[in-house]
Design a protein around this motif. Structure first.
Motif, PDB file in Angstrom:
ATOM      1  N   MET B   1      55.582  41.243  56.406  1.00  0.00           N
ATOM      2  CA  MET B   1      54.830  40.368  57.332  1.00  0.00           C
ATOM      3  C   MET B   1      55.445  38.978  57.373  1.00  0.00           C
ATOM      4  O   MET B   1      55.706  38.375  56.349  1.00  0.00           O
ATOM      5  CB  MET B   1      53.385  40.233  56.844  1.00  0.00           C
ATOM      6  N   ASP B   2      55.671  38.497  58.555  1.00  0.00           N
ATOM      7  CA  ASP B   2      56.220  37.142  58.637  1.00  0.00           C
ATOM      8  C   ASP B   2      55.099  36.113  58.740  1.00  0.00           C
ATOM      9  O   ASP B   2      55.341  34.926  58.670  1.00  0.00           O
ATOM     10  CB  ASP B   2      57.195  37.025  59.828  1.00  0.00           C
ATOM     11  N   LYS B   3      53.865  36.595  58.893  1.00  0.00           N
ATOM     12  CA  LYS B   3      52.753  35.640  58.991  1.00  0.00           C
ATOM     13  C   LYS B   3      52.441  35.055  57.621  1.00  0.00           C
ATOM     14  O   LYS B   3      52.640  35.689  56.596  1.00  0.00           O
ATOM     15  CB  LYS B   3      51.510  36.341  59.544  1.00  0.00           C
ATOM     16  N   LYS B   4      51.945  33.824  57.624  1.00  0.00           N
ATOM     17  CA  LYS B   4      51.665  33.141  56.365  1.00  0.00           C
ATOM     18  C   LYS B   4      50.372  33.683  55.751  1.00  0.00           C
ATOM     19  O   LYS B   4      49.361  33.854  56.447  1.00  0.00           O
ATOM     20  CB  LYS B   4      51.514  31.647  56.664  1.00  0.00           C
ATOM     21  N   VAL B   5      50.417  33.942  54.442  1.00  0.00           N
ATOM     22  CA  VAL B   5      49.225  34.422  53.758  1.00  0.00           C
ATOM     23  C   VAL B   5      48.326  33.222  53.447  1.00  0.00           C
ATOM     24  O   VAL B   5      48.744  32.275  52.800  1.00  0.00           O
ATOM     25  CB  VAL B   5      49.594  35.137  52.450  1.00  0.00           C
ATOM     26  N   MET B   6      47.103  33.245  53.942  1.00  0.00           N
ATOM     27  CA  MET B   6      46.191  32.124  53.733  1.00  0.00           C
ATOM     28  C   MET B   6      45.358  32.356  52.469  1.00  0.00           C
ATOM     29  O   MET B   6      45.163  31.458  51.666  1.00  0.00           O
ATOM     30  CB  MET B   6      45.275  32.013  54.950  1.00  0.00           C
ATOM     31  N   ILE B   7      44.841  33.560  52.333  1.00  0.00           N
ATOM     32  CA  ILE B   7      44.065  33.904  51.140  1.00  0.00           C
ATOM     33  C   ILE B   7      44.651  35.172  50.545  1.00  0.00           C
ATOM     34  O   ILE B   7      44.855  36.153  51.250  1.00  0.00           O
ATOM     35  CB  ILE B   7      42.584  34.162  51.479  1.00  0.00           C
ATOM     36  N   GLN B   8      44.914  35.103  49.242  1.00  0.00           N
ATOM     37  CA  GLN B   8      45.402  36.302  48.573  1.00  0.00           C
ATOM     38  C   GLN B   8      44.406  36.675  47.475  1.00  0.00           C
ATOM     39  O   GLN B   8      44.187  35.896  46.544  1.00  0.00           O
ATOM     40  CB  GLN B   8      46.779  36.020  47.982  1.00  0.00           C
ATOM     41  N   ILE B   9      43.818  37.837  47.614  1.00  0.00           N
ATOM     42  CA  ILE B   9      42.846  38.297  46.623  1.00  0.00           C
ATOM     43  C   ILE B   9      43.519  39.361  45.783  1.00  0.00           C
ATOM     44  O   ILE B   9      44.076  40.322  46.328  1.00  0.00           O
ATOM     45  CB  ILE B   9      41.602  38.869  47.330  1.00  0.00           C
ATOM     46  N   LYS B  10      43.507  39.141  44.450  1.00  0.00           N
ATOM     47  CA  LYS B  10      44.251  40.065  43.583  1.00  0.00           C
ATOM     48  C   LYS B  10      43.367  40.597  42.466  1.00  0.00           C
ATOM     49  O   LYS B  10      42.825  39.823  41.685  1.00  0.00           O
ATOM     50  CB  LYS B  10      45.475  39.348  42.989  1.00  0.00           C
ATOM     51  N   ASP B  11      43.203  41.905  42.418  1.00  0.00           N
ATOM     52  CA  ASP B  11      42.484  42.598  41.329  1.00  0.00           C
ATOM     53  C   ASP B  11      41.160  41.919  41.018  1.00  0.00           C
ATOM     54  O   ASP B  11      40.835  41.648  39.867  1.00  0.00           O
ATOM     55  CB  ASP B  11      43.322  42.630  40.042  1.00  0.00           C
ATOM     56  N   LEU B  12      40.386  41.628  42.039  1.00  0.00           N
ATOM     57  CA  LEU B  12      39.174  40.843  41.864  1.00  0.00           C
ATOM     58  C   LEU B  12      37.997  41.729  41.417  1.00  0.00           C
ATOM     59  O   LEU B  12      37.784  42.814  41.952  1.00  0.00           O
ATOM     60  CB  LEU B  12      38.831  40.144  43.180  1.00  0.00           C
ATOM     61  N   TYR B  13      37.283  41.218  40.404  1.00  0.00           N
ATOM     62  CA  TYR B  13      36.090  41.928  39.897  1.00  0.00           C
ATOM     63  C   TYR B  13      34.936  40.947  39.799  1.00  0.00           C
ATOM     64  O   TYR B  13      35.126  39.788  39.435  1.00  0.00           O
ATOM     65  CB  TYR B  13      36.314  42.450  38.472  1.00  0.00           C
ATOM     66  N   LYS B  14      33.740  41.399  40.117  1.00  0.00           N
ATOM     67  CA  LYS B  14      32.548  40.662  39.708  1.00  0.00           C
ATOM     68  C   LYS B  14      31.600  41.645  39.040  1.00  0.00           C
ATOM     69  O   LYS B  14      31.150  42.600  39.655  1.00  0.00           O
ATOM     70  CB  LYS B  14      31.838  40.017  40.911  1.00  0.00           C
ATOM     71  N   ILE B  15      31.369  41.396  37.757  1.00  0.00           N
ATOM     72  CA  ILE B  15      30.435  42.243  37.021  1.00  0.00           C
ATOM     73  C   ILE B  15      29.323  41.347  36.503  1.00  0.00           C
ATOM     74  O   ILE B  15      29.579  40.363  35.802  1.00  0.00           O
ATOM     75  CB  ILE B  15      31.153  42.971  35.876  1.00  0.00           C
ATOM     76  N   PHE B  16      28.085  41.621  36.908  1.00  0.00           N
ATOM     77  CA  PHE B  16      26.944  40.827  36.477  1.00  0.00           C
ATOM     78  C   PHE B  16      26.427  41.388  35.159  1.00  0.00           C
ATOM     79  O   PHE B  16      26.123  42.569  35.073  1.00  0.00           O
ATOM     80  CB  PHE B  16      25.823  40.860  37.524  1.00  0.00           C
ATOM     81  N   GLY B  17      26.339  40.520  34.139  1.00  0.00           N
ATOM     82  CA  GLY B  17      25.876  40.999  32.843  1.00  0.00           C
ATOM     83  C   GLY B  17      26.699  40.371  31.750  1.00  0.00           C
ATOM     84  O   GLY B  17      27.651  39.636  32.008  1.00  0.00           O
TER      85      GLY B  17
END
Lengths: 290, 402
Positions: B1-17
């Motif tokens: 992709m030649d478009k600019k990456v604005m947000i990169q989300i990597k291996d994201l977890y949300k665990i409540f507890g």
């Protein structure tokens, strides 16, 4: 045989003695502070009370009526006029003024302590956990119990009454400030934070303004509790309308007791309606008032 | 992709507890969210999520309630703290910022719009809109002017002095949008922004946002549970289920090639005629004749392939007209050598992105096929009455298979 098992003496736990020892310690430790507070309140209540009393009664009544009429409404203005004239006629004027001054001063003290504590409890769950049972305890303890320990600190009289009243009247200010901030819609808090507010900006621009109606309800309750306590505090020499009630009671004068009681009712209704009205006032769109 | 990456989300977890590590381990062993909640009391909000958002695009995150989409959007500006993983916005790892840095970052990068509007009831519309700048301690005159500009942008220029309670739902959300735009953020976060509006107003607001987007050029992350909305708004769509990404793709890709049964389920309920366009149903490699071919060649092609007629194009595939079988026969009889004399020039044409819905009445009216042409009138494909139905039937089959 059975009775032998249960028939032993368990010594009484000396809770009374321990309490007394703590009080003694505190009295001594806080002597400096209590002295300053004592002077401050004494001059405050007495100076203000005497100042008002020195002004011709009808002038004071006219001023109060005008202010209430102008800022709150005609009906309450008329009520203030009639109510105050009644207390004057019943020769309760000095006692009424003294009671109002004492109530307002104790309320201000209660709010100075209560609102910051309420904010703290709202922002910190641990504080909330500690403070809630203490408030429960304070509100179920019979009000007379607060009177006695004030005497060693401040002696008999106005200052002891003001502090007992403050302690008795502070819980609703704490509780409702806490509640008012906690019950704000979560999305509004998120909206505030999403714009990058500091905790202080969030508190001043969002949380306190939105909690205001609930905080005002707390202030109203604090005033009402303060009034009831100021009457009871006559027992430690508070004087005022409470003093009149107490005097009538000890000499068994039901007529005088009723007069003084009526004075309390008038003061109560006036303070209640005024604060409720200020609390219930909502902001109108500037566009509508044009 | 030649478009600019604005947000990169990597291996994201949300665990409540309190014991996220345990839950994460179970997740990696393939244990389900429900089981983990029952066994350990840890609630999994978002798990193992990675994707990019490109500058200027509208990325729609879509899923049902409980799919983790609201948690996900809140982790972008850390209204909710991620448990594991990183969020890199415009080169900055958001997860490592301290309180002060985070505040500055929120002020500069993000504008957020909420489902229930979240307007401050004690502030007038204008005071709501200027809130972001007030927080940044911009002087009063500048922020008033900017706020008024934003209000005018959303069509509420005359409402600044009213309290929000006086406004209808649609107007409130316009104020919400104006409030987010006033700080001129690089990224707009829209959390089910139109879900609380009734359908007509909602559709208006969608159109308005699309229009605004072309004016202001923001990167938009848009959360919704409504596939129609996702398809309409999104340049790309991220489909989520149980806190996980199920499929990422353009609206077309999601519709025509659903990755899992879950995606298909969604797609079933979509009105295909709204989503498919001329491009999707046209036949691309149809036989054509050019101007240098004579009527005989044309007739030969028609006979050979059993057609009712052929499109006539110039050498560069620019459309000339349509030659029906009858006209071709007539041309051969009259020995008319010039094909452009005998073909009809009144061919119905549509652009490639014309929605199928608009094409239906044209197909019904005309016996002749429809030519799909680009802006230079070059022939891209042909739509026959039959090919529209075939495309619909094919979509239906794909969906109900299994």
């Amino acid at each position: 045989m059975m009775s032998n098992i249960f028939n032993f003496e368990l010594p009484k736990f000396p809770l009374d003695k321990i309490t007394l020892a703590i009080l003694d310690f505190l009295t001594e430790a806080l002597a400096g502070v209590t002295k300053i507070a004592s002077n401050f309140i004494e001059t405050g209540v007495e100076g203000l009370g005497e100042g008002i009393i020195a002004v011709p009664t009808l002038v004071v009544i006219a001023v109060i009526t005008f202010v209430v009429w102008k800022f709150i409404g005609r009906n309450l203005g008329i009520f203030a006029l009639i109510g105050l004239l009644v207390t004057w006629n019943l020769q309760l004027w000095d006692a009424t003024i003294y009671t109002i001054v004492l109530v307002l001063l104790s309320t201000i003290l209660a709010l100075i302590v209560g609102i910051p504590l309420g904010i703290w409890a709202a922002l910190d769950d641990r504080v909330n956990k500690v403070i809630t049972p203490i408030l429960d305890f304070m509100q179920t303890m019979p009000p007379f119990v607060y009177l006695i320990p004030m005497i060693p600190f401040f002696g008999l009289g106005t200052v002891a009454a003001a502090f007992a009243t403050m302690i008795f009247a502070v819980p609703p200010a704490i509780r409702l400030t806490n509640l008012g901030i906690r019950q704000i819609d979560k999305e509004l808090i998120e909206a505030s934070e999403s714009f990058g507010t500091t905790p202080a900006q969030k508190l001043l621009k969002v949380q306190l303004p939105l909690a205001k109606p609930t905080i005002m309800a707390g202030i109203n309750q604090t005033i009402m509790l303060a009034l009831s306590m100021v009457v009871i505090a006559a027992m430690i020499g508070a004087g005022g309308l409470g003093g009149k009630v107490l005097a009538a009671l000890t000499r068994f004068r039901p007529g005088e007791a009723f007069e003084a009681g009526l004075g309390v009712v008038i003061v109560a209704m006036l303070l209640d309606r005024i604060t409720q009205n200020v609390a219930g006032r909502r902001r109108k769109s500037p566009a509508e008032t044009e | 992709m030649d478009k600019k990456v604005m947000i990169q989300i990597k291996d994201l977890y949300k665990i409540f507890g309190k014991h996220p590590a345990q839950a994460k381990k179970l997740l990696s062993q393939g244990v389900s969210k429900e089981e983990i909640l029952n066994k350990t009391g840890q609630a999994v909000g978002v798990q193992d999520t990675s994707f990019n958002v490109y500058e200027g695009e509208t990325l729609v995150v879509m899923g049902l309630s409980g799919s983790g989409k609201s948690t996900l959007i809140r982790m972008l500006n850390r209204l909710i703290e991620p448990t594991y993983g990183t969020v890199i916005v415009d080169g900055t790892d958001v997860t490592t910022l301290d309180d002060d840095e985070l505040r500055m970052f929120r002020r500069k990068q993000f504008g957020m719009v909420f489902q229930s509007f979240a307007l401050f009831p004690h502030r007038t519309v204008l005071e709501n809109v200027e809130f972001g700048l007030e927080i940044q301690e911009v002087d009063e005159e500048t922020r008033r002017n900017k706020a008024q500009e934003s209000l005018e942008l959303v069509g509420l220029g005359g409402w600044g002095d009213y309290l929000p309670e006086k406004l209808s739902g649609g107007m409130k959300q316009r104020v919400g949008l104006a409030r987010a735009l006033t700080v001129d953020p690089a990224i707009l976060l829209m959390d089910e922004a139109f879900s609380a509006l009734d359908p007509l107003i909602r559709s208006d607001m969608q159109d308005e946002l699309l229009k605004l987007e072309s004016q202001v050029q923001k990167t938009i992350v848009f959360i919704t549970h409504d596939l129609d909305e996702a398809l309409k708004m999104g340049d790309r769509i991220v489909l989520m289920k149980d806190g996980k990404v199920v499929q990422i793709g353009t609206p077309d890709e999601i519709l025509t090639d659903p990755a899992t049964r879950y995606v298909e389920k969604f797609v079933e309920n979509v009105d295909i005629t709204k989503v498919l366009s001329a491009e999707d149903v046209m036949l691309k490699h149809q036989h054509v004749v050019t101007l240098k071919d004579g009527p005989r060649t044309a007739l030969h092609v028609i006979k050979e392939f059993g057609l009712a007629g052929v499109m006539v194009v110039k050498q560069n595939r620019e459309l000339v007209g349509y030659l029906s079988a009858e006209a071709a026969v007539q041309g051969v009889k009259n020995e008319d050598a010039w094909i452009d004399h005998i073909c009809t020039q009144e061919v119905p044409t549509v652009p490639p992105d014309e929605p199928l819905k608009q094409i239906f009445p044209m197909v019904a009216d005309s016996r002749d096929p429809i030519a799909v042409v680009d802006e230079k009138r070059n022939l891209k494909g042909v739509i026959y009455r039959g090919s529209v139905l075939a495309a619909l039937a094919e979509q239906g089959e794909q969906m109900y298979d299994e």
